[in-house]
Design an enzyme around this catalytic site. Structure first.
Site, mmCIF file in Angstrom:
data_model
loop_
_atom_site.group_PDB
_atom_site.id
_atom_site.type_symbol
_atom_site.label_atom_id
_atom_site.label_comp_id
_atom_site.label_asym_id
_atom_site.label_seq_id
_atom_site.Cartn_x
_atom_site.Cartn_y
_atom_site.Cartn_z
ATOM 1 N N GLU A 109 -31.865 8.836 -5.627
ATOM 2 C CA GLU A 109 -30.437 8.827 -5.313
ATOM 3 C C GLU A 109 -30.152 9.028 -3.832
ATOM 4 O OE1 GLU A 109 -28.412 11.394 -8.037
ATOM 5 O OE2 GLU A 109 -29.060 10.232 -9.775
ATOM 6 N N LYS A 148 -20.357 8.727 -17.452
ATOM 7 C CA LYS A 148 -21.269 7.634 -17.108
ATOM 8 C C LYS A 148 -20.997 6.483 -18.066
ATOM 9 C CE LYS A 148 -25.009 10.614 -15.384
ATOM 10 N NZ LYS A 148 -26.341 11.199 -15.696
#
EC number: 4.2.1.11
Length: 432
Positions: free
Chosen positions: A210, A340
């Site tokens: 990330e 999500k």
């Protein structure tokens, strides 16, 4: 107004593309009879909750180590297209329900949540394009004007990095900025200071999935100490200007009723006490997945201990699923939910989950996945829902920065109507 607009879907196509980890994912295009086109790409997670909707993979060891998505692509062409062609693109709920009904399983195992979500999002984008509207305005209407505070994952550990740090994410939270643009700059400056601090310690400055640094550290506390130092070196005040947040991802190091971190095993009660001690010592205002996804009793203990002081976010615990969210609400567990899109597998269900959270006073944090693409849907979703928070990685790797840059453009487009979430009480839920 939108229920009076009818523009049929003319064609749908899908293809296999690559995500930010070099693994296959699915991309879909939806073409309307008006000529409007929508394109969407679906992300994929590394640390996934057991109760997420099913991500369909090929399991063919001869291609991409079994990670291919040609089955999902084929399902779009052979099973979804016959159902959706000719349907009104502006009836998003009916489109998503038609795909869910065609799938016929509780977790979208037949068609694949990745196939359904790709078409769901591409349809919404095509409808927005038909009206000449940005996606956030199409989804959120005239009141969509809140720019989220970014939760910037600047130190990666756990399943997101090849290092010895147990907790998955250590984040900075520019809550004291006056605008998203300023908050983003603060974050970038702290990230740069962090890189220098690690270099001076002769620690690795390679990045994880990330975009955060992924050094080997002596303990989880050392990560927090270095972040405090970096915030100060960048010229900001820890806590009031730039606060801290963590994604513990405790399910990843839970074994036989014990939590294994910092080199030893700990009971759930010890884990709760440890997290509470970190909140006492550091300006932490948000903790995600502090306990295992099925450790409901101890989640209640954690909530009773910290829930009135900081934001407690359920990710693996809730998996963007309204049933699991409702259970948490009924039990008084956590006070926020991570959102999500691919955990639930359709735009309509995602919006329903956010609405449920809002009705019960839970905050929603819109989130990326560790395997991302250049798709910026979540940036628009954060503004559309006035969620107030977004998690989309660090200040490096273009698939992360793409979302930040999209938010910069939205803020500029909104002009004087743009509001930075912490300024109107829509940032992290904490009372300390």
């Amino acid at each position: 107004m939108l229920d009076k607009i009818e523009v049929p879907i003319e064609a749908i196509a899908a293809r296999e593309i690559l995500d930010s980890r070099g693994r296959p994912t699915i991309e879909a295009e939806v073409l309307l009879e008006s000529g409007a086109l929508g394109l969407a790409q679906v992300p994929s997670g590394a640390s996934t909750g057991s109760f997420e909707a099913h991500e369909l993979r090929d399991d063919d060891p001869q291609r991409y180590g079994g990670k291919g998505v040609l089955k999902a692509v084929r399902n779009v062409h052979e099973k979804i297209v016959p159902v959706l062609e000719g349907m009104n693109a502006f009836d998003q709920a009916s489109i998503d329900l038609a795909m869910i009904d065609r799938d016929g399983t509780a977790n979208k195992r037949e068609l694949g949540a990745n196939a359904i979500l790709a078409v769901s999002l591409a349809t919404a984008k095509a409808a927005a394009a038909d009206l000449g509207l940005p996606l956030y305005r199409y989804l959120g209407g005239p009141m969509a004007n809140v720019l989220p505070v970014p939760m910037m994952n600047v130190i990666n550990g756990g399943s997101h990095a090849d290092n010895n740090v147990d907790f998955q994410e250590f984040m900075i939270f520019p809550i004291g900025a006056d605008s998203f643009k300023e908050g983003l700059r603060w974050g970038a400056e702290v990230f740069a200071a962090l890189g220098k601090a690690l270099h001076e310690r002769k620690l690795l400055t390679g990045v994880g999935d990330e975009g955060g640094y992924a050094p080997n550290l002596a303990s989880n506390q050392e990560a927090l100490d270095i972040l405090i130092e970096s915030i100060e070196r960048a010229g900001y005040k820890p806590g009031s200007q730039v606060a801290l947040a963590m994604d513990v991802a405790a399910s990843e190091f839970y074994r036989d009723g014990q939590y294994i971190y910092d080199g030893s095993a700990h009971s759930p009660a010890e884990m709760v006490d440890f997290l509470a001690s970190l909140v006492e010592r550091y300006p932490i205002i948000s903790i995600e997945d502090g306990l295992h996804e099925e450790d409901w009793d101890n989640w209640k203990l954690l909530t009773d201990k910290l829930g009135a002081r900081i934001q407690l976010v359920g990710d693996d615990l809730m998996v963007t699923n309204p049933i699991r969210l409702q259970k948490a609400i009924d039990l008084g567990i956590a006070n926020s939910i991570l959102i999500k899109l691919n955990q639930i597998g359709s735009l309509t269900e995602t919006l329903q989950t956010i609405a449920l959270a809002t009705r019960h006073g839970y905050r929603s944090v819109i989130s990326h996945r560790s395997g991302e693409t250049e798709d910026t849907t979540i940036a628009d979703l954060a503004v559309a829902t006035n969620a107030g928070q977004i998690k989309t990685g660090s200040l490096s790797r273009s698939e992360r920065v793409a979302k930040y840059n999209r938010l910069l453009r939205i803020e500029e487009e909104l002009g004087d109507r743009a509001v930075y979430a912490p300024k109107v009480g829509l940032g992290p839920k904490f009372l300390a």
